[in-house]
Design a protein around this motif. Sequence first.
Motif, PDB file in Angstrom:
ATOM      1  N   ALA A   7       0.861  -1.256   0.032  1.00  0.00           N
ATOM      2  CA  ALA A   7      -0.016  -0.078  -0.170  1.00  0.00           C
ATOM      3  C   ALA A   7       0.697   1.229  -0.164  1.00  0.00           C
ATOM      4  O   ALA A   7       0.628   2.343  -0.734  1.00  0.00           O
ATOM      5  CB  ALA A   7      -0.856   0.159   1.253  1.00  0.00           C
ATOM      6  N   THR A  25      -2.368   5.907   3.278  1.00  0.00           N
ATOM      7  CA  THR A  25      -2.634   4.505   3.465  1.00  0.00           C
ATOM      8  C   THR A  25      -3.165   4.490   4.965  1.00  0.00           C
ATOM      9  O   THR A  25      -2.983   5.452   5.790  1.00  0.00           O
ATOM     10  CB  THR A  25      -1.204   3.982   3.483  1.00  0.00           C
ATOM     11  N   ASP A  28      -3.251  -1.812   5.353  1.00  0.00           N
ATOM     12  CA  ASP A  28      -3.170  -2.578   3.945  1.00  0.00           C
ATOM     13  C   ASP A  28      -3.949  -1.693   2.739  1.00  0.00           C
ATOM     14  O   ASP A  28      -4.035  -2.184   1.876  1.00  0.00           O
ATOM     15  CB  ASP A  28      -3.149  -3.921   3.959  1.00  0.00           C
ATOM     16  N   GLN A  29      -4.376  -0.771   3.279  1.00  0.00           N
ATOM     17  CA  GLN A  29      -5.305   0.140   2.331  1.00  0.00           C
ATOM     18  C   GLN A  29      -4.684   1.270   1.927  1.00  0.00           C
ATOM     19  O   GLN A  29      -4.038   1.924   2.567  1.00  0.00           O
ATOM     20  CB  GLN A  29      -6.575   0.699   3.186  1.00  0.00           C
ATOM     21  N   TYR A  31      -5.587   4.795  -0.378  1.00  0.00           N
ATOM     22  CA  TYR A  31      -6.418   5.710  -0.774  1.00  0.00           C
ATOM     23  C   TYR A  31      -5.766   6.715  -1.758  1.00  0.00           C
ATOM     24  O   TYR A  31      -4.811   7.303  -1.479  1.00  0.00           O
ATOM     25  CB  TYR A  31      -6.891   6.409   0.408  1.00  0.00           C
ATOM     26  N   ALA A  56      -3.598  -5.425  -6.069  1.00  0.00           N
ATOM     27  CA  ALA A  56      -4.724  -5.332  -5.061  1.00  0.00           C
ATOM     28  C   ALA A  56      -5.567  -6.524  -5.113  1.00  0.00           C
ATOM     29  O   ALA A  56      -5.605  -7.333  -6.261  1.00  0.00           O
ATOM     30  CB  ALA A  56      -5.596  -3.867  -5.334  1.00  0.00           C
TER      31      ALA A  56
END
Length: 111
Positions: A7, A25, A28-29, A31, A56
């Motif tokens: 990420a 981030t 583990d996301q 944006y 992803a």
Amino acid sequence: MPSPEEAERLAQAMSTCPYSIAVGTSGDQFYNILVVPRTKMWWLEYPRDKPDIIGAISVDIATIDNLVSAVRFRQKDARISRKAPCGADCEDCGLRVQFQCRGCPATTPYR
């Protein structure tokens, strides 16, 4: 993203994208807030449909058609190189024909 490191790697790569106005981030996301011309909407939809191309598991997108603001967004200047800041090789990309894409404005093939 499979990991916080992935990420972060994607956030770093996308931070210099000419369309990106904010990246971040959380674990583990990843944006990203982008101002994308209507002609590039496919560019957002493609990774949603094929998330593995950016490493992803899934991609969610939200679009705003009419942003109410007195501020005009200006595409930021990017360092011009053969590859896009995100790592895409626009010159050899098969999607250029499929979507009649000129490539990333930060690449020499775009010129």
